[in-house]
Design a protein around this motif. Sequence first.
Motif, short mmCIF file in Angstrom:
data_model
loop_
_atom_site.label_atom_id
_atom_site.label_comp_id
_atom_site.label_asym_id
_atom_site.label_seq_id
_atom_site.Cartn_x
_atom_site.Cartn_y
_atom_site.Cartn_z
N GLN A 1 0.82 -1.21 0.00
CA GLN A 1 0.00 0.00 0.00
C GLN A 1 0.86 1.26 0.00
N LEU A 2 1.94 1.24 0.75
CA LEU A 2 2.84 2.38 0.79
C LEU A 2 3.46 2.61 -0.59
N HIS A 3 3.87 1.55 -1.23
CA HIS A 3 4.46 1.65 -2.57
C HIS A 3 3.44 2.23 -3.56
N ARG A 4 2.22 1.75 -3.51
CA ARG A 4 1.18 2.25 -4.43
C ARG A 4 0.94 3.74 -4.19
N LEU A 5 0.94 4.16 -2.92
CA LEU A 5 0.74 5.57 -2.62
C LEU A 5 1.88 6.43 -3.17
N THR A 6 3.09 6.04 -2.88
CA THR A 6 4.23 6.86 -3.30
C THR A 6 4.38 6.91 -4.82
N GLU A 7 3.90 5.89 -5.51
CA GLU A 7 4.01 5.85 -6.96
C GLU A 7 2.89 6.63 -7.66
N ASN A 8 1.78 6.87 -6.97
CA ASN A 8 0.59 7.40 -7.66
C ASN A 8 0.01 8.67 -7.07
N HIS A 9 0.59 9.20 -5.99
CA HIS A 9 0.05 10.42 -5.40
C HIS A 9 1.17 11.44 -5.25
N PRO A 10 0.92 12.70 -5.65
CA PRO A 10 1.97 13.71 -5.50
C PRO A 10 2.27 13.99 -4.03
N LEU A 11 3.48 13.75 -3.62
CA LEU A 11 3.91 13.96 -2.26
C LEU A 11 5.07 14.95 -2.24
N SER A 12 5.04 15.86 -1.27
CA SER A 12 6.14 16.82 -1.21
C SER A 12 7.40 16.21 -0.59
N ARG A 13 7.19 15.26 0.31
CA ARG A 13 8.33 14.59 0.95
C ARG A 13 7.96 13.14 1.27
N ILE A 14 8.94 12.28 1.23
CA ILE A 14 8.84 10.92 1.76
C ILE A 14 9.99 10.77 2.73
N VAL A 15 9.66 10.67 4.01
CA VAL A 15 10.66 10.67 5.07
C VAL A 15 10.77 9.27 5.65
N GLU A 16 11.94 8.70 5.60
CA GLU A 16 12.16 7.36 6.15
C GLU A 16 12.98 7.45 7.43
N ILE A 17 12.40 6.97 8.52
CA ILE A 17 13.11 6.91 9.80
C ILE A 17 13.86 5.58 9.86
N GLN A 18 15.17 5.65 9.98
CA GLN A 18 15.99 4.44 9.99
C GLN A 18 15.96 3.80 11.38
N VAL A 19 15.34 2.64 11.46
CA VAL A 19 15.19 1.97 12.75
C VAL A 19 16.54 1.62 13.35
N GLU A 20 17.49 1.24 12.51
CA GLU A 20 18.82 0.89 13.02
C GLU A 20 19.45 2.04 13.78
N ASN A 21 19.22 3.27 13.31
CA ASN A 21 19.78 4.43 14.00
C ASN A 21 19.10 4.67 15.35
N LEU A 22 17.82 4.36 15.42
CA LEU A 22 17.09 4.54 16.68
C LEU A 22 17.60 3.60 17.76
N LEU A 23 18.13 2.45 17.35
CA LEU A 23 18.56 1.44 18.31
C LEU A 23 20.04 1.53 18.66
N LYS A 24 20.73 2.53 18.09
CA LYS A 24 22.13 2.75 18.44
C LYS A 24 22.22 3.59 19.70
N ASP A 25 23.13 4.53 19.73
CA ASP A 25 23.29 5.38 20.90
C ASP A 25 22.31 6.55 20.85
N GLU A 26 22.18 7.26 21.98
CA GLU A 26 21.22 8.35 22.09
C GLU A 26 21.51 9.47 21.10
N LYS A 27 22.77 9.79 20.88
CA LYS A 27 23.13 10.88 19.96
C LYS A 27 22.69 10.58 18.54
N THR A 28 22.90 9.34 18.10
CA THR A 28 22.50 8.94 16.75
C THR A 28 20.99 8.97 16.61
#
Length: 480
Positions: free
Chosen positions: A311-338
Amino acid sequence: MLSSELLSNYPPEVQIPAYAVSDVVAASGRTLVVLDDDPTGTQSVADLPVLTGWEVEDFRWALAQHAPAIYVLTNSRSLDPGHVGQCNREVVTNALAAAGSAPLGFVSRSDSTLRGHYPLEPNIIAEVLEEVSGDHIDGVVIVPAFPEAGRVTIGGVHYVRGDGDVLTPVAETEFAQDATFGFRNSELAKYVEEKSAGQFPASEVIALDLNTVRGGTGRIADALVPARDSTPIVVDIVTENDLRALALGLDEAERRGQKLLYRVGPPFVRARIGQEPRPPLTAAEAYAGTLPASSGGLVVVGSHVGLTTRQLHRLTENHPLSRIVEIQVENLLKDEKTAAAELDTAADTVVAGLAEGDVVVHTSRVLVKAGDPAESLRIARTVSAAVVDVVQRTLARKPPRFVIAKGGITSSDVARHGLQIRHAMVRGPMLPGVVSLWEPVGGPAKGIPYVVFPGNVGNDAGLLDVVRTLSSHPAPTGTL
């Protein structure tokens, strides 16, 4: 197997109008308190109050709406067993205190694909009811069926409908591989034995097949007579009429004096209170009584099931979006600064994007799993907290025109913490029978339509369709 083959040995469904149920509900004067283990349970109902907090005063507000049911968002599917027991106990205790002598019924709403804290939650509810009011529960009625979403129960086996009306036993689907709530059995009686670790043997489970469900009110009530000491009762359901037939049978059993709890999927409550399925909301209905902002809408995606990713792929391919922001889970699980840097970047990008149009923020699509259920829940909570942080910052700096949250834990935390919604009204679905829109009552999100979109419902175009609907309503010039 095709559903037509499985149904060939059963009688046809019996046509039952919704008012036949609503009339008996009105006569009883009872309000159902629905403990919803994530907010997606509201997708099948309309015009009912929902709470994300459960103090006595919250229940007094909800009861003052004079609705036949109240939803309480416990979000317990994201909690460890100890906290699950605590929140269920608090909800039941405070609901009873607020209601006084007014009659209440209790529903433990969970997943239509059998994921959740069973039998812990109905067990706790039963304990509290006996302690506080002296009510001893005879039976726990288990109805996971969700026909609109393709989940049906036939011959005691729970199925997921796929392409071409093919039914797959639920234990053979990805849902049964859930890191926290996995299971092996599709036959509900055996599922009960498995998840209860033998507390409720399959041989002692009462099974109501379609012959009984479609056999009349008295036959259903008679079948429940042997229930004692929270006996599990599993039920075949294929259609809305089956749910209404069951509702009438349950009402008859309760009028005879039986005390029942319900462990159910989303559409049960609608049928149990005799509410007609509401057609999907139009854009005008979604924004009724509000002044839509000129900023873009915010779509938050946390679910990792395959359908959500498509569903996410269909949305991003077919609807005009100003931004697509991806939160990297790996960075969340590292240290607090990252982790902090990851969230700073995400929030700044979302706010900038909303000034230009609709924005999608999603967690990285590679699911990070742990070796045990407790650690998996910890990771899920860490990721959800990060999403909440981004939503909070966005709301403070650039309130979006609408918010859609995809996934159970995600939509719960976005509602309660990100948007700080404590009281809301469920206005209805955005797709036929699924995906609910909430109208926040008070708080910083007042006037912002909030859409709860489960991870595992709709077709591949479902998310795109909802975004298009909410984006199509013209915003007045000069608004924020």
